[in-house]
Write a protein that holds these residues in place. Structure first.
Motif, PDB file in Angstrom:
ATOM      1  N   PHE A 148       1.533  -7.749  -8.691  1.00  0.00           N
ATOM      2  CA  PHE A 148       0.857  -7.638  -7.400  1.00  0.00           C
ATOM      3  C   PHE A 148      -0.164  -8.747  -7.181  1.00  0.00           C
ATOM      4  CE2 PHE A 148      -2.773  -6.367  -4.884  1.00  0.00           C
ATOM      5  CZ  PHE A 148      -2.161  -6.066  -3.682  1.00  0.00           C
TER       6      PHE A 148
ATOM      7  N   LEU B  75       0.840  -1.201   0.000  1.00  0.00           N
ATOM      8  CA  LEU B  75       0.000   0.000   0.000  1.00  0.00           C
ATOM      9  C   LEU B  75       0.877   1.254   0.000  1.00  0.00           C
ATOM     10  CD1 LEU B  75      -3.032   0.659   0.067  1.00  0.00           C
ATOM     11  CD2 LEU B  75      -2.826   0.997   2.540  1.00  0.00           C
TER      12      LEU B  75
ATOM     13  N   GLU C 200       3.866   1.445  -1.167  1.00  0.00           N
ATOM     14  CA  GLU C 200       4.468   1.545  -2.492  1.00  0.00           C
ATOM     15  C   GLU C 200       3.478   2.133  -3.495  1.00  0.00           C
ATOM     16  OE1 GLU C 200       7.414  -2.339  -2.058  1.00  0.00           O
ATOM     17  OE2 GLU C 200       5.804  -2.346  -3.539  1.00  0.00           O
ATOM     18  N   LEU C 201       2.232   1.726  -3.340  1.00  0.00           N
ATOM     19  CA  LEU C 201       1.196   2.228  -4.234  1.00  0.00           C
ATOM     20  C   LEU C 201       1.055   3.743  -4.057  1.00  0.00           C
ATOM     21  CD1 LEU C 201      -0.824   1.009  -6.259  1.00  0.00           C
ATOM     22  CD2 LEU C 201      -2.494   0.914  -4.406  1.00  0.00           C
ATOM     23  N   ALA C 202       1.094   4.163  -2.794  1.00  0.00           N
ATOM     24  CA  ALA C 202       0.941   5.589  -2.510  1.00  0.00           C
ATOM     25  C   ALA C 202       2.110   6.391  -3.053  1.00  0.00           C
ATOM     26  CB  ALA C 202       0.815   5.791  -1.003  1.00  0.00           C
ATOM     27  N   SER C 203       3.291   5.842  -2.939  1.00  0.00           N
ATOM     28  CA  SER C 203       4.465   6.610  -3.361  1.00  0.00           C
ATOM     29  C   SER C 203       4.701   6.523  -4.864  1.00  0.00           C
ATOM     30  CB  SER C 203       5.699   6.102  -2.623  1.00  0.00           C
ATOM     31  OG  SER C 203       6.040   4.818  -3.114  1.00  0.00           O
ATOM     32  N   GLY C 204       4.004   5.655  -5.527  1.00  0.00           N
ATOM     33  CA  GLY C 204       4.203   5.516  -6.970  1.00  0.00           C
ATOM     34  C   GLY C 204       5.202   4.427  -7.290  1.00  0.00           C
ATOM     35  N   ALA C 205       5.840   3.865  -6.238  1.00  0.00           N
ATOM     36  CA  ALA C 205       6.869   2.864  -6.472  1.00  0.00           C
ATOM     37  C   ALA C 205       6.283   1.601  -7.104  1.00  0.00           C
ATOM     38  CB  ALA C 205       7.552   2.507  -5.160  1.00  0.00           C
TER      39      ALA C 205
ATOM     40  N   MET D  84       4.047   1.330  -9.390  1.00  0.00           N
ATOM     41  CA  MET D  84       3.450   1.489 -10.716  1.00  0.00           C
ATOM     42  C   MET D  84       3.939   0.478 -11.749  1.00  0.00           C
ATOM     43  SD  MET D  84       3.260   5.026 -12.685  1.00  0.00           S
ATOM     44  CE  MET D  84       2.945   5.152 -14.414  1.00  0.00           C
ATOM     45  N   LEU D  85       5.272   0.284 -11.806  1.00  0.00           N
ATOM     46  CA  LEU D  85       5.805  -0.617 -12.826  1.00  0.00           C
ATOM     47  C   LEU D  85       5.782  -2.077 -12.381  1.00  0.00           C
ATOM     48  CD1 LEU D  85       8.663   1.667 -13.951  1.00  0.00           C
ATOM     49  CD2 LEU D  85       7.206   0.479 -15.579  1.00  0.00           C
ATOM     50  N   ASP D  86       5.720  -2.299 -11.065  1.00  0.00           N
ATOM     51  CA  ASP D  86       5.765  -3.648 -10.528  1.00  0.00           C
ATOM     52  C   ASP D  86       4.350  -4.195 -10.310  1.00  0.00           C
ATOM     53  OD1 ASP D  86       7.402  -5.734  -9.892  1.00  0.00           O
ATOM     54  OD2 ASP D  86       7.423  -5.279  -7.755  1.00  0.00           O
ATOM     55  N   LYS D  87       3.358  -3.392 -10.700  1.00  0.00           N
ATOM     56  CA  LYS D  87       1.982  -3.742 -10.366  1.00  0.00           C
ATOM     57  C   LYS D  87       1.533  -5.022 -11.054  1.00  0.00           C
ATOM     58  CE  LYS D  87      -0.331   0.164  -9.986  1.00  0.00           C
ATOM     59  NZ  LYS D  87      -1.192   1.215 -10.494  1.00  0.00           N
TER      60      LYS D  87
END
Lengths: 208, 778
Positions: free
Chosen positions: B159, B144, B146-151, B153-156
């Motif tokens: 998930f 969560l 990571e999701l908030a920080s944008g980290a 985005m590419l690893d999604k």
């Protein structure tokens, strides 16, 4: 070889933070310069800003979660190539030239080169072109769509390069006169990030 | 002996040449010369030796080429060239792995096997142990953030199937312990002057043809690159050295042998004034080489290149035989020549006895050498004795030699007492040199090499710049099957982590970190929850979090699928992302399996804890450099022992033949003094004695036996004595010319041989001349 896999994960994280940071900086500068008549005028004004500091608020809507989540933090842009974005809980990055430091809990945890990963390099190149007012370079990588109404202006950046298209569909910057209201980033998977910026300081001061 | 008619002479010559041709054909088909120096090393006697040699000879390290790109251009240009070269080479089938620090496109793809097996092989903290309710909650909270920080985005993409980031942590565990400096996205030397690259070839290090192709291919690709303009490419590594030294040895040996051949032929021509004799004089040596090589390839299956080279060196004595024959057969009657033949054959027999001592060593290379030299020498002596006189021109007469008479008249003579004095001085000098210099043997394997010192230094420099200094210390384990090897490797992991935390070792690479034993994998598999249980845990973990659980259905399905997986083996990984790495660390060794844990940055204080933990866990600690040094020390010990036996055998043979204590003393004295002086001077000048010096000393002994026997031979009259002086002097002169040229070589092995023999001939000739007592018969 094996470094590359996990490095690409880190780079990806950095890429996104950077993108948002650069966009935020871009907007703050635009806000300071007032509402330009066209994209060329916008570029020219952006190029004049030497340093800007903003408070940001970011909101994320994702298909993975039921409710949107948000963060706040502080961002500084300094010509020609420095950007530092730190959230209130101490996470973010610092970019100087090609070198990017990843910050977790106010500690530098990793360093990498922007040129290592193509999408990141393209992103940095294009957004730096924006800061420098280099319209030609910007147009090489993005389709630009600039429009104004009486209440607001809108700049849409849509990536031309394949390297960027899996990352995001579009970045939309919306301002009203000299004030930026929102920046929206629409990701390829439909997720949406929205940043709101509040100017704290800017140099040179006389730009308004 | 009835004089042969010209026809009979021609028939004899034709038959001889025909047999030589047949032998040459046989050797052409059966001789498989190998120039890999490590193969000349003793065959392993212990398991440790076997591991050691397998690593020195055929490990991936032996297939690794190091590349560096430099030039008077900005670092960006070097980086571009490095990337372009790597990209082109990745499309080439000859290369197993190319690493230049840049991102390999293949790396961005998920490796399907690694991903599928992540819950069995991934780090437990992020994988199997993270599947509890608290573990899942912690993982979801992290995702969560990571999701908030944008980290994220590419690893999604991962998930839904991997919310605990198990795969990401598995990739992190795969990061090698050391990576070089990076600039502009590729590896650079710390000073930024060179871009660096590591290439692993498919070809074995000993497959010189394939290695040469790989080296040439790299150079060709580089030259074709538009990015390489104004830049230079340098290579290092065992394969490149092997190719380089093969080429260098070929060219230099050719040039030097032609020069030496011309000089030798020139001396013979000057001495005998006959082109026919010079040409005929080559036949015994050639016959010796051909018979020796044929015998070795028949007995041993193949001939090592170095055996051949050293064997030909040892056969240098055979150059003297035709000279003796020419000097004595022309102008002497049968009554006078009979004792000459006896001396010639006695000299040959004693030298052969000395050489054959080598044949009984446990070292393949040396036994081959002993057989080749002994058989070759017998052949050369017999053909010289029985075929040459019959082939000499009927009316040949030795030219008059005034200088010979003058030399004979004026040559200084020393008493045996003076000889003993010289011996004592030599022994005292040797004692002094040994007491100051210590161990006289060269036991650093890297110097027992055909590679020039400058190249070796370049190799070490590039390795240091890559941050991957020559890995010479390692832990290893040998077991009957892969599973047992992996279990032992697994057991050593905690201790290694402790040593690393204490900074006693810089790092280690252990395959069990990302390929646990089948037993451990089965244990982890048993701990995986079933879908219903996992769903319940997930729901509880997500109670206060906003994740949509239906998006995690792939995760539940993957964990369930993992419960049915058979444990992953090294073979399953062979073609994947880390296939080469696995094959480096886990490999078959004969019928067994070998697991290796290369250690880097091993502090001296770490050695005893490492040995202790190895002892405790049933594995072994090995220092490759010390190991090879021990191996070479054993080699020297055995060789010296054989030399002593050879010396005793030679002395006994001489005693049997000469039957007079005084004459034995006379004959042996110059030989012993010459050897002691040569050895001492060699140590003084070269610092230490290596394999090539040692074998050359054996040749010196053979030559000294020859000189001393002939010069001490009771002469029939003054003319006989002059003929002896002529044959010994011409023989010594031609050998001196031949080996003197070798001493000029830049190749360490050739230089060592040439220098030792030149020095030895000088000592042996001068001493034999000084100490000889050749009184007339009666």
């Amino acid at each position: 070889m094996t470094t590359a896999g996990s490095r690409s994960v880190r780079t990806r994280q950095a890429a996104v933070s950077l993108l948002l940071g650069l966009c935020s900086a871009c907007i703050a500068i635009a806000a300071a310069a007032g509402q330009p008549a066209d994209v060329q005028a916008l570029m020219q004004r952006l190029g004049r800003v030497e340093r800007v500091e903003v408070a940001y608020q970011e909101r994320v809507e994702s298909g993975l979660i039921d409710t949107a989540i948000g963060t706040r933090g502080n961002l500084v842009y300094q010509t020609p190539d420095r950007i530092r974005r730190i959230s209130d809980d101490g996470n973010g990055f610092a970019l100087v030239g090609e070198r990017m430091q990843i910050i977790r809990g106010n500690q530098v945890v990793d360093a990498l080169l922007v040129s290592e990963i193509e999408p990141l390099a393209a992103l940095v190149g294009a957004l730096r072109a924006t800061f420098a007012g280099d319209l030609a370079a910007l147009r090489a990588d993005y389709r630009l769509d600039y429009g104004t109404t009486e209440q607001a202006w809108t700049l849409d950046l849509a990536p031309r390069a394949m390297a960027l298209s899996p990352l995001f569909q579009r970045v939309r910057i919306i301002g009203d006169g000299a004030t930026i209201e929102t920046i929206e980033m629409l990701e390829a998977n439909g997720d949406r990030r929205t940043l709101q910026m509040q100017l704290l300081a800017r140099e040179p001061t006389g730009l308004e | 002996m009835p004089l042969p008619t010209p026809v009979r002479r021609w028939i004899l010559l034709a038959v001889w040449l025909f047999v030589l041709g047949l032998l040459a054909l046989w050797n052409g088909f059966n001789l498989r010369p190998s120039t890999d120096l490590s193969q000349f090393l003793p065959r392993g006697v212990s398991q440790q030796d076997e591991v050691l040699l397998s690593q020195v000879r055929g490990g991936v390290a032996a297939r690794t080429l190091l590349l560096r790109i430099g030039g008077e251009r900005p670092a960006e240009a070097l980086a571009d060239a490095s990337r372009a070269l790597a990209a082109r080479m990745r499309n080439d089938e000859g290369f197993a792995q190319i690493a230049n620090g840049g991102l390999d496109l293949a790396m961005r793809e998920t490796d399907p096997d690694l991903f599928r097996y992540r819950y069995l092989i991934g780090p437990p903290g992020a994988c199997v142990d993270a599947l509890t309710e608290p573990g899942l909650r912690a993982a979801l909270e992290e995702r969560l953030a990571e999701l908030a920080s944008g980290a994220a985005m590419l690893d999604k993409e991962h998930f839904g199937a991997d919310p605990t980031a198990c795969y990401r942590q598995l990739l992190r565990a795969l990061i090698p312990p050391h990576t070089p400096d990076r600039r502009h996205g590729v590896w650079f030397s710390p000073d930024g002057v060179h871009a660096l690259m590591v290439v692993v070839t498919h070809a074995q290090a000993s497959d010189l043809t394939a290695q040469r192709r790989a080296v040439e291919r790299i150079q060709h690709i580089f030259d074709q690159l538009p990015e390489s303009t104004g830049l230079t490419l340098e290579l290092a590594g065992p394969g490149y050295f092997a190719v380089g030294s093969e080429q260098r040895i070929k060219t230099e040996t050719l040039v030097l042998s032609i020069a030496a051949g011309i000089a030798t032929a020139g001396i013979l021509a000057l001495a005998f004034h006959s082109a026919a004799l010079v040409l005929l004089g080559m036949l015994p040596l050639l016959s010796g080489i051909m018979v020796g090589a044929a015998l070795v390839s028949w007995l041993f299956g193949s001939v090592h290149g170095i055996t051949l080279a050293l064997g030909v060196t040892l056969l240098g004595v055979a150059l003297d035989y035709p000279v003796h024959v020419y000097a004595h057969a022309a102008g002497a009657d049968a009554r006078q020549t009979k004792p000459v033949w006896r001396t010639l054959l006695l000299g040959m027999a004693t030298t052969v006895l000395g050489y054959s001592a080598l044949a009984w060593t446990s070292f393949d290379g040396l036994s081959q050498l002993g057989v080749l030299a002994a058989a070759g020498l017998i052949t050369a002596a017999l053909t010289s004795r029985y075929l040459l006189p019959a082939l000499m021109p009927v009316d040949y007469r030795l030219p008059e030699r005034r200088w010979l008479t003058r030399l004979q008249a004026r040559r200084p003579r020393c008493s045996s007492r003076a000889g003993l004095g010289l011996l004592l001085v030599g022994l005292a000098g040797l004692g002094l040199v040994l007491s100051i210099g210590g161990n006289p043997w060269e036991t650093d394997i890297r110097r027992l090499s055909t590679v020039p010192q400058a190249e070796i230094e370049k190799d070490s420099l590039i390795r240091a710049q890559l941050g991957a200094p020559d890995v010479s210390r390692l832990l290893y384990v040998v077991a009957d099957d892969e599973a047992t090897v992996l279990e032992r490797l697994e057991a050593v992991l905690p201790d290694l982590k402790v040593l690393q935390a204490q900074e006693l070792i810089g790092g280690f690479d252990n395959v069990a970190r990302w390929l646990p034993s089948p037993q451990t994998q089965a244990m982890r598999r048993a701990e995986l929850p079933d879908p219903a249980e996992l769903t319940v845990r997930l729901a509880a973990a997500n109670a206060e979090l906003p994740f949509r659980l239906e998006r995690l259905a792939p995760f539940v399905a993957d964990v369930d699928a993992s419960r049915g997986l058979e444990p992953l083996t090294a073979a399953d990984l062979a073609d994947g992302l880390i296939g080469t790495r696995v094959s480096m660390l886990l490999q078959p060794l004969g019928d067994a399996w070998l697991g290796l844990v290369p250690l880097s940055g091993v502090a001296d204080q770490a050695v005893s804890p490492l040995e202790a933990l190895a002892e405790r866990l049933g594995i072994r600690y090995l220092d490759l450099r010390e190991g090879t040094a021990d191996l070479l020390a054993g080699f020297f010990a055995e060789t010296v022992e054989k030399f002593l036996i050879a010396a005793v055998v030679i002395a006994l043979a001489l005693a049997l033949a000469l039957r007079s204590l005084a004459r034995i003393g006379l004959v042996l004295l110059p030989i012993v003094i010459a050897l002691v002086w040569t050895f001492t001077l060699l140590l003084l000048i070269q610092g230490s004695v290596n394999l090539f010096h040692l074998v050359s000393l054996l040749l010196v002994a053979g030559l000294a036996v020859d000189y001393s026997l002939f010069l001490n031979r009771p002469a029939a009259d003054e003319a006989d004595r002059l003929r002896t002086l002529l044959s010994v002097s011409v023989g010594a002169g031609s050998s001196l010319a031949m080996f003197g040229f070798l001493a000029l070589s830049a190749i360490p092995a050739l230089q060592a041989i040439g220098f030792t023999v030149t020095l030895g001939i000088l000592c042996a000739y001068v001493l034999s001349l000084l100490l000889a007592r050749a009184g007339p018969v009666g």
